[in-house]
Design an enzyme around this catalytic site. Structure first.
Site, PDB file in Angstrom:
ATOM      1  N   LYS A  22      74.404  59.489  33.630  1.00  6.80           N
ATOM      2  CA  LYS A  22      73.730  59.406  32.327  1.00  6.80           C
ATOM      3  C   LYS A  22      72.528  60.346  32.283  1.00  6.80           C
ATOM      4  CE  LYS A  22      70.585  56.081  31.639  1.00  6.80           C
ATOM      5  NZ  LYS A  22      69.253  56.505  31.144  1.00  6.80           N
ATOM      6  N   ASN A  23      71.722  60.318  33.338  1.00  5.43           N
ATOM      7  CA  ASN A  23      70.487  61.106  33.317  1.00  5.43           C
ATOM      8  C   ASN A  23      70.719  62.609  33.433  1.00  5.43           C
ATOM      9  OD1 ASN A  23      69.034  58.813  32.971  1.00  5.43           O
ATOM     10  ND2 ASN A  23      68.130  58.767  35.023  1.00  5.43           N
ATOM     11  N   CYS A 119      57.033  51.788  26.652  1.00  5.15           N
ATOM     12  CA  CYS A 119      58.347  51.227  26.957  1.00  5.15           C
ATOM     13  C   CYS A 119      58.128  50.132  27.973  1.00  5.15           C
ATOM     14  CB  CYS A 119      59.306  52.292  27.465  1.00  5.15           C
ATOM     15  SG  CYS A 119      58.982  52.767  29.148  1.00  5.15           S
ATOM     16  N   ARG A 124      54.287  55.738  30.127  1.00 10.38           N
ATOM     17  CA  ARG A 124      55.145  56.930  30.134  1.00 10.38           C
ATOM     18  C   ARG A 124      54.755  57.988  29.103  1.00 10.38           C
ATOM     19  NH1 ARG A 124      61.297  55.028  30.982  1.00 10.38           N
ATOM     20  NH2 ARG A 124      61.549  57.118  31.780  1.00 10.38           N
ATOM     21  N   ASP A 308      64.731  54.185  40.142  1.00 13.50           N
ATOM     22  CA  ASP A 308      65.823  53.583  39.379  1.00 13.50           C
ATOM     23  C   ASP A 308      66.725  52.688  40.239  1.00 13.50           C
ATOM     24  OD1 ASP A 308      64.942  54.735  37.078  1.00 13.50           O
ATOM     25  OD2 ASP A 308      66.514  56.243  36.931  1.00 13.50           O
ATOM     26  N   ARG A 400      73.209  50.477  27.823  1.00 20.83           N
ATOM     27  CA  ARG A 400      72.567  51.793  27.667  1.00 20.83           C
ATOM     28  C   ARG A 400      72.946  52.735  28.790  1.00 20.83           C
ATOM     29  NH1 ARG A 400      66.709  51.773  28.058  1.00 20.83           N
ATOM     30  NH2 ARG A 400      67.280  53.945  28.253  1.00 20.83           N
TER      31      ARG A 400
HETATM   32  C1  UD1 Z   1      63.525  60.172  34.375  1.00 17.98           C
HETATM   33  C2  UD1 Z   1      64.744  59.296  34.297  1.00 17.98           C
HETATM   34  C3  UD1 Z   1      64.384  57.851  34.623  1.00 17.98           C
HETATM   35  C4  UD1 Z   1      63.678  57.775  35.971  1.00 17.98           C
HETATM   36  C5  UD1 Z   1      62.507  58.748  36.027  1.00 17.98           C
HETATM   37  C6  UD1 Z   1      61.862  58.833  37.409  1.00 17.98           C
HETATM   38  C7  UD1 Z   1      66.091  60.407  32.614  1.00 17.98           C
HETATM   39  C8  UD1 Z   1      66.662  60.367  31.246  1.00 17.98           C
HETATM   40  N1  UD1 Z   1      65.302  59.375  32.954  1.00 17.98           N
HETATM   41  O1  UD1 Z   1      62.610  59.692  33.383  1.00 17.98           O
HETATM   42  O2  UD1 Z   1      65.583  57.077  34.657  1.00 17.98           O
HETATM   43  O3  UD1 Z   1      63.191  56.460  36.186  1.00 17.98           O
HETATM   44  O4  UD1 Z   1      62.949  60.076  35.677  1.00 17.98           O
HETATM   45  O5  UD1 Z   1      62.795  59.208  38.368  1.00 17.98           O
HETATM   46  O6  UD1 Z   1      66.368  61.279  33.399  1.00 17.98           O
HETATM   47  N2  UD1 Z   1      54.521  61.316  33.449  1.00 17.98           N
HETATM   48  C9  UD1 Z   1      53.299  61.648  32.909  1.00 17.98           C
HETATM   49  N3  UD1 Z   1      53.273  62.595  31.923  1.00 17.98           N
HETATM   50  C10 UD1 Z   1      54.395  63.211  31.478  1.00 17.98           C
HETATM   51  C11 UD1 Z   1      55.634  62.869  32.030  1.00 17.98           C
HETATM   52  C12 UD1 Z   1      55.668  61.914  33.029  1.00 17.98           C
HETATM   53  O7  UD1 Z   1      52.270  61.110  33.308  1.00 17.98           O
HETATM   54  O8  UD1 Z   1      54.284  64.054  30.570  1.00 17.98           O
HETATM   55  C13 UD1 Z   1      54.589  60.286  34.516  1.00 17.98           C
HETATM   56  C14 UD1 Z   1      55.368  59.051  34.060  1.00 17.98           C
HETATM   57  O9  UD1 Z   1      54.553  58.149  33.364  1.00 17.98           O
HETATM   58  C15 UD1 Z   1      55.838  58.506  35.392  1.00 17.98           C
HETATM   59  C16 UD1 Z   1      56.077  59.769  36.233  1.00 17.98           C
HETATM   60  O10 UD1 Z   1      55.332  60.798  35.595  1.00 17.98           O
HETATM   61  O11 UD1 Z   1      54.803  57.736  35.980  1.00 17.98           O
HETATM   62  C17 UD1 Z   1      57.516  60.181  36.345  1.00 17.98           C
HETATM   63  O12 UD1 Z   1      58.097  60.286  35.065  1.00 17.98           O
HETATM   64  P1  UD1 Z   1      59.268  61.303  34.732  1.00 17.98           P
HETATM   65  O13 UD1 Z   1      59.769  61.900  36.003  1.00 17.98           O
HETATM   66  O14 UD1 Z   1      58.827  62.212  33.666  1.00 17.98           O
HETATM   67  O15 UD1 Z   1      60.374  60.331  34.163  1.00 17.98           O
HETATM   68  P2  UD1 Z   1      61.366  60.606  32.954  1.00 17.98           P
HETATM   69  O16 UD1 Z   1      61.766  62.022  32.942  1.00 17.98           O
HETATM   70  O17 UD1 Z   1      60.813  59.981  31.722  1.00 17.98           O
END
Ligand code: UD1
Length: 420
Positions: A22-23, A119, A124, A308, A400
């Site tokens: 999915k991701n 969320c 996030r 995850d 989902r």
């Molecule tokens: C993706 C995955 C999700 C997984 C996560 C971490 C998808 C669709 N989802 O989510 O299933 O749990 O990676 O492996 O691929 N952060 C910030 N600022 C930002 C972006 C992120 O502070 O602009 C922080 C987030 O709050 C979190 C950390 O960075 O604490 C990691 O988040 P991120 O790797 O971005 O997760 P997603 O891409 O949202």
């Protein structure tokens, strides 16, 4: 609302076909906005999040259709972008909607996406995505709950340093940089396998991306991208979940298409806990018949222990011999499964971002409910191991991200029924 009724205590035995990730599928679908030519994806999982991305792409002007005779086959074609705005109603259902920002901005010089908001697993933010777009020359404006990005003269390649290896920011910036003028270097990039998969697809379309899978990704911008066909890599989180389902029930499952190398540190922790793992050509086998030992684990970006799979591993530890400590370092509020596992008889104490677990001899069935995708599936695992009957509520979370969960589990001996 649908719920799952589970009668536990049956060791699972047999083979499960692992779906496409999915991701990986979600950013790959967003890629279709970067090109005027069709993108053919194979092995796309039939899950609700894919449906949400499908609807969003249609709103933006893409034609989407299933590929006849190929389950998981999808053709996305966006000859012209018709709308540059990702509306709140879709983004609030799925955070990954923000992944259209990079492609829209790169192709159209303008994009507007609703802020995803909070969320269940934490705040996030998307600040790293936005700071990266600014480095590429975009102007960012936040108002009315929307983020508007503009680059009327196109994006310009730049060096972007991520203070945290965000998966989504790495993907969004990598996609945007493919059409930027000149070279972009992303330093401190996330190294998840889904990012490598995305780079393969972009390169098949004519992009010049190097270094995906390392912390330094280099993208040489090109004027346009063409057509491509790409097969989505197998879902490592689904594979890890079913490996743990085998382990928690003391059973044995062969996970078709799954790859142990994609599990990173999760593989080592499962081995340490006493699960036997054997890679074969067509997938790997997980055997939990030797019993489980408590081990400590801490989540980290890939190749560290995947956040995850944290909830599922905690379910496993509730019935292991001895104590274990699980520490969550990626998301600040990802222990919502703890009180629900306790309802099934687990002994867990949370202190800050760590959970201390004392293994019990057996769990007992109870009604439970969960607030996010991976927490929900951890309750399913616990219920599969528990004595008696459990009811898992709010399973729309499961839909989902897990394709045909109960069908796959029933086929290997689980007693699960979906009731409305
Ligand atoms: C993706 C995955 C999700 C997984 C996560 C971490 C998808 C669709 N989802 O989510 O299933 O749990 O990676 O492996 O691929 N952060 C910030 N600022 C930002 C972006 C992120 O502070 O602009 C922080 C987030 O709050 C979190 C950390 O960075 O604490 C990691 O988040 P991120 O790797 O971005 O997760 P997603 O891409 O949202």
């Amino acid at each position: 609302m649908d719920r799952l009724v589970i009668k536990g205590g049956v060791p699972l035995d047999g083979a499960i076909e692992v779906s496409g990730a999915k991701n990986a599928a979600l950013p790959l679908m967003a890629v279709s906005l970067l090109s005027a030519e069709p993108l053919e994806l194979r092995n796309v999982p039939d899950v609700a999040d894919v449906g949400s991305m499908w609807r969003l792409l249609q709103v933006l002007g893409a034609e989407a259709r299933h590929l006849a005779g190929s389950p998981g086959g999808l053709v996305l074609h966006c000859p012209a972008v018709l709308d540059r705005k990702a509306p709140y109603d879709i983004v609030r259902r799925m955070r990954a909607s923000v992944l259209v920002l990079g492609p829209l901005l790169a192709r159209e010089g303008e994009a507007e996406v609703s802020l995803p908001g909070g969320c269940a697993i934490g705040t996030r933010p998307i600040d790293l995505h936005l700071a990266g777009f600014e480095r590429l020359g975009a102007e960012i404006d936040l108002s009315g709950g929307y983020v508007r990005a503009r680059a009327p003269n196109g994006l310009k390649g730049a060096e972007i340093r991520l203070s945290q290896p965000s998966v989504g920011a790495t993907e969004n910036l990598m996609m945007a940089a493919t059409l930027a003028d000149g070279e972009t270097v992303i330093v401190g990039a996330a190294r998840e396998p889904e990012i490598v998969d995305l780079a393969h697809c972009l390169n098949a379309m004519g992009a010049k991306v190097e270094g995906a899978g390392t912390a330094r990704i280099r993208v040489e911008g090109v004027p346009r991208l063409g057509a491509a066909t790409h097969r989505v890599l197998p879902d490592r989180i689904e594979a890890g979940t079913y490996a743990m389902a085998a382990a928690i029930t003391g059973g044995r499952l062969h996970l078709k298409h799954a790859r142990l190398d994609l599990l990173g540190a999760v593989r080592d922790k499962l081995l340490e806990a006493g699960v036997r793992l054997d890679q074969a050509e067509d997938g790997f086998t997980a055997d939990g018949s030797a019993g489980l030992q408590g081990v400590d684990a801490m989540t980290h970006p890939f190749p560290g222990f995947a956040t995850d799979l944290q909830a599922q591993f905690m379910a496993l530890m509730t019935v292991a011999r001895g104590a274990s400590m699980i520490t969550e370092t990626i998301f600040e509020n990802r222990f919502m499964h703890v009180p629900e596992l306790a309802r099934l008889g687990a002994r867990i104490v949370v202190q800050g971002n760590s959970a201390m677990i004392r293994g019990v001899d057996s769990l007992r069935g109870a009604p439970v409910m969960a607030t996010d995708l991976r927490a929900s599936v951890s309750l399913v695992l616990a219920a599969l191991a528990a004595e008696g009957e459990s009811e898992v509520n709010r399973i729309y979370h499961l839909d989902r991200g897990y394709e045909g969960l109960e069908k796959k589990l029933v086929a290997v001996g689980a007693r699960i029924e979906r009731v409305s």
